[in-house]
Write a protein that holds these residues in place. Sequence first.
Motif, PDB file in Angstrom:
ATOM      1  N   GLY A  86     -12.466  29.836  42.673  1.00  0.00           N
ATOM      2  CA  GLY A  86     -12.933  29.110  41.492  1.00  0.00           C
ATOM      3  C   GLY A  86     -14.428  28.972  41.339  1.00  0.00           C
ATOM      4  O   GLY A  86     -14.892  28.401  40.343  1.00  0.00           O
ATOM      5  N   HIS A  87     -15.205  29.471  42.284  1.00  0.00           N
ATOM      6  CA  HIS A  87     -16.662  29.386  42.153  1.00  0.00           C
ATOM      7  C   HIS A  87     -17.159  30.443  41.165  1.00  0.00           C
ATOM      8  O   HIS A  87     -16.671  31.580  41.165  1.00  0.00           O
ATOM      9  N   VAL A  88     -18.112  30.051  40.330  1.00  0.00           N
ATOM     10  CA  VAL A  88     -18.665  30.967  39.329  1.00  0.00           C
ATOM     11  C   VAL A  88     -20.004  31.499  39.826  1.00  0.00           C
ATOM     12  O   VAL A  88     -20.877  30.730  40.254  1.00  0.00           O
ATOM     13  N   PHE A  89     -20.148  32.801  39.766  1.00  0.00           N
ATOM     14  CA  PHE A  89     -21.354  33.473  40.219  1.00  0.00           C
ATOM     15  C   PHE A  89     -21.965  34.281  39.084  1.00  0.00           C
ATOM     16  O   PHE A  89     -21.297  34.609  38.096  1.00  0.00           O
ATOM     17  N   LEU A  90     -23.227  34.597  39.244  1.00  0.00           N
ATOM     18  CA  LEU A  90     -23.907  35.532  38.356  1.00  0.00           C
ATOM     19  C   LEU A  90     -24.097  36.829  39.135  1.00  0.00           C
ATOM     20  O   LEU A  90     -24.836  36.876  40.129  1.00  0.00           O
ATOM     21  N   SER A  91     -23.378  37.847  38.722  1.00  0.00           N
ATOM     22  CA  SER A  91     -23.434  39.134  39.401  1.00  0.00           C
ATOM     23  C   SER A  91     -24.560  39.972  38.807  1.00  0.00           C
ATOM     24  O   SER A  91     -24.532  40.309  37.615  1.00  0.00           O
ATOM     25  N   CYS A  92     -25.558  40.294  39.622  1.00  0.00           N
ATOM     26  CA  CYS A  92     -26.705  41.083  39.155  1.00  0.00           C
ATOM     27  C   CYS A  92     -26.354  42.566  39.282  1.00  0.00           C
ATOM     28  O   CYS A  92     -26.867  43.291  40.156  1.00  0.00           O
ATOM     29  N   ASN A  93     -25.460  43.024  38.409  1.00  0.00           N
ATOM     30  CA  ASN A  93     -24.842  44.342  38.534  1.00  0.00           C
ATOM     31  C   ASN A  93     -25.420  45.402  37.593  1.00  0.00           C
ATOM     32  O   ASN A  93     -24.820  46.481  37.439  1.00  0.00           O
ATOM     33  N   ASP A  94     -26.537  45.085  36.950  1.00  0.00           N
ATOM     34  CA  ASP A  94     -27.206  46.060  36.063  1.00  0.00           C
ATOM     35  C   ASP A  94     -26.311  46.516  34.920  1.00  0.00           C
ATOM     36  O   ASP A  94     -26.437  47.644  34.422  1.00  0.00           O
TER      37      ASP A  94
END
Length: 472
Positions: A86-94
């Motif tokens: 349930g944790h929300v992340f910001l994926s720096c995936n270009d």
Amino acid sequence: MPCLENSVTVISTNRVFPEKKSTLADLKLSVSDLPMLSCHYIQKGCLFTRPPLPQQELLSHLSHSLSLTLSHFPPLAGRLSTSEDGHVFLSCNDAGADIVFAEAKSVHVSDVLAGVDVPDVVKEFFAYDRTVSYEGHNRPILAVQVTELNDGVFIGCSVNHAVVDGTSLWNFVNTFAEVSRGVGDDVTRHPDFTRENVLISPAVLKVPRGGPKVTFDENAPLRERIFSFSREQILELKATVNGKINGVEVLGKQSNDKLNGKLTEMMESLLGRNDAVSKNENNKQEISSFQSLCALLWRAITRARKLPSAKTTTFRMAVNVRHRLNPKLNPLYFGNAIQSVPTFATAEEVLSRDIRWTADQLNQSVAAHQDGRIRAVVAEWEANPRCFPLGNADGASVTMGSSPRFPMYENDFGWGKPVAVRSGRANKFDGKISAFPGRDGNGSVDLEVILAPETMAGIECDVEFMRYVSKV
């Protein structure tokens, strides 16, 4: 003024990728980011006179500049993701950001600036209209819309509010403008993406199926107007609030306070810094210019709403906590680092007491919001994780956002500073106020005021309030 509705035509939408691949790990959303998942994407932009570039050359240049800038801000080319726990992340995936090119050939710069209310066509200068930030799981975090007018151009940014606050947004726009001017990698502002601070929490925000929704009526009738206040008018107001005779006396008093080392304090006070607290000769806290302006507005809106005398009114201010925490966060910390600081008073108290009393209540609330209180707010949220209840549910609230300290007019993309700063439809409701620096600088302030039509009509006739508003 000619009818400007449906004057904007989108010509193209393209995906822009960072010039350099990201090496950043996933960034966990903080207790300041997560509540914003139910808010619209922030929409802020700048109006310029016509650039000296042909249409296609301008779009190509800005697209390339955006690609270079995204290399400095990899999160803005990423996407949101939610882990199994349930944790929300910001994926720096270009995955890239969008750049939209649009035309509004029937709209002139003067059309945007003229008239009493902000024209509705401004809302069409932004992409992702009414997009909720939770949707960043499936669409870009950032969209830049370049709208060519008859004699100018508007550059509007729509950015996920769970990813940036105003500080981070304008740091990005300033860098975008720098890169457009040709500074290369030698940019002024280098964002801090570290996540080792009290705002990063193990708490989980549970969202409903389909994601959270905004907490206010998006279709309520509203008026939007820019009220401008010159430096001289603000000094006069501050002098009145602090019991002085005129603004010159305020300046004179401060300039006689141990000149060495006091100039910075004086300027911070004039510009209304939340943390600028000085004392006058009666050992009372001196109210800042910005708090004086907020008190003026709180009184005018409360009068115009004709509330029952016992009704509790609320004035909320979005406060930057970067410098208030101990240890302090980097001023260029990327993400949300704001908390909503409420001040409560009955309608009778706001209106029957003098403006000094109202301003002093605001001053006390902000002054008390230091490290201990910030950590308490974090703990309260961890005990009950929830989205931020944006809006004016009780009809007696005012919410102040943005800041006259943001460097909005420093955004020179290569053909001069902006003519004006405007915002889109995002997160607007009765009682929402945004503070911008005045274009002339030097301590002038513009307030973007959103009110129910009858309330706006009331403050337009308010003698105390309109006395300080620029007549231009």
